[in-house]
Design an enzyme around this catalytic site. Structure first.
Site, PDB file in Angstrom:
ATOM      1  N   SER A  84       0.978  -5.406  -2.196  1.00 27.14           N
ATOM      2  CA  SER A  84       1.283  -4.098  -1.633  1.00 27.14           C
ATOM      3  C   SER A  84       1.901  -4.456  -0.148  1.00 27.14           C
ATOM      4  O   SER A  84       2.193  -3.379   0.536  1.00 27.14           O
ATOM      5  CB  SER A  84       0.207  -3.408  -1.447  1.00 27.14           C
ATOM      6  OG  SER A  84      -0.938  -3.710  -0.863  1.00 27.14           O
ATOM      7  N   CYS A 127      -4.621  -0.408   0.460  1.00 23.77           N
ATOM      8  CA  CYS A 127      -4.981  -1.733  -0.478  1.00 23.77           C
ATOM      9  C   CYS A 127      -5.095  -1.426  -1.848  1.00 23.77           C
ATOM     10  O   CYS A 127      -5.823  -0.352  -2.288  1.00 23.77           O
ATOM     11  CB  CYS A 127      -6.276  -2.216   0.253  1.00 23.77           C
ATOM     12  SG  CYS A 127      -6.955  -3.728  -0.751  1.00 23.77           S
ATOM     13  N   TRP A 128      -4.677  -2.235  -2.689  1.00 29.47           N
ATOM     14  CA  TRP A 128      -4.681  -2.072  -4.153  1.00 29.47           C
ATOM     15  C   TRP A 128      -5.956  -2.541  -4.518  1.00 29.47           C
ATOM     16  O   TRP A 128      -6.027  -2.169  -6.008  1.00 29.47           O
ATOM     17  CB  TRP A 128      -3.388  -2.611  -4.895  1.00 29.47           C
ATOM     18  CG  TRP A 128      -2.162  -2.282  -4.585  1.00 29.47           C
ATOM     19  CD1 TRP A 128      -1.762  -1.220  -3.687  1.00 29.47           C
ATOM     20  CD2 TRP A 128      -0.727  -2.668  -5.141  1.00 29.47           C
ATOM     21  NE1 TRP A 128      -0.543  -1.045  -3.613  1.00 29.47           N
ATOM     22  CE2 TRP A 128       0.134  -2.000  -4.755  1.00 29.47           C
ATOM     23  CE3 TRP A 128      -0.562  -3.577  -6.224  1.00 29.47           C
ATOM     24  CZ2 TRP A 128       1.524  -2.259  -4.822  1.00 29.47           C
ATOM     25  CZ3 TRP A 128       0.706  -3.952  -6.444  1.00 29.47           C
ATOM     26  CH2 TRP A 128       1.841  -3.111  -5.969  1.00 29.47           C
ATOM     27  N   GLU A 129      -6.902  -3.212  -4.021  1.00 33.85           N
ATOM     28  CA  GLU A 129      -7.956  -3.802  -4.232  1.00 33.85           C
ATOM     29  C   GLU A 129      -7.740  -4.758  -5.708  1.00 33.85           C
ATOM     30  O   GLU A 129      -8.597  -4.990  -6.514  1.00 33.85           O
ATOM     31  CB  GLU A 129      -9.102  -2.622  -4.759  1.00 33.85           C
ATOM     32  CG  GLU A 129      -9.266  -1.729  -3.598  1.00 33.85           C
ATOM     33  CD  GLU A 129     -10.071  -0.385  -3.904  1.00 33.85           C
ATOM     34  OE1 GLU A 129     -10.784  -0.421  -5.049  1.00 33.85           O
ATOM     35  OE2 GLU A 129     -10.387   0.057  -2.913  1.00 33.85           O
TER      36      GLU A 129
END
Length: 160
Positions: free
Chosen positions: A22, A42-44
């Site tokens: 990201s 955040c896409w984690e």
């Protein structure tokens, strides 16, 4: 669980910046340390956490994952082939460890050979799964459109 960086452990190597899908991990120009510019975006995926050679990146745990007053550490052990997620409370008590096998492959070893793949048939092209694809695919025009028929060229470094 968005990521954050311990500035005292980070040496600014940039592994997290290179791997972040990201593009929110950046290197501060004055301190030469990594930081997450937008934790809410955040896409984690935790790619940065796993890629950091100095264990400088941690995650903030959600309440359903770990209770208030904890830290979540990630240790990547290449020799054993596992990633361990360890939750520790503020009083130092270790709650539990989660182990997972490392499933990533070395860079460049998992490139599919797309020229050997079969072309999609009409049932695939008329599938309901493609209802929201952009119109430039032009599946309703008839015929299979390729890079050449759309006057496009393959870029160097991109594998199709």
């Amino acid at each position: 669980m968005p990521t954050f960086v311990y500035m005292t452990r980070c040496d600014g190597c940039g592994h997290c910046v290179d791997i972040c899908p990201s593009d929110i991990m950046h290197i501060d120009k004055t301190t030469r340390r990594a930081y997450n510019i937008e934790p809410n975006m955040c896409w984690e995926c935790y790619s940065c956490v796993k890629a950091c050679p100095h264990n400088a990146i941690d995650v903030r745990g959600y309440a359903d994952f770990a209770p208030l007053g904890h830290s979540v550490r990630v240790n990547r052990d290449e020799e054993k082939g596992v990633i361990a997620w360890r939750i520790i409370f503020r009083n130092g008590k270790k709650d539990f460890e989660l182990f997972a096998p490392i499933t990533t492959k070395p860079w460049g070893t998992a490139i599919p050979d797309m020229k050997e793949a079969s072309q999609p048939d009409d049932s695939m092209r008329n599938s309901h799964l493609l209802y929201n694809e952009p119109k430039y695919i032009r599946l309703d025009d008839g015929g299979l459109h390729t890079l050449e028929s759309n006057s496009l060229k393959m870029k160097e470094g991109v594998y199709y």
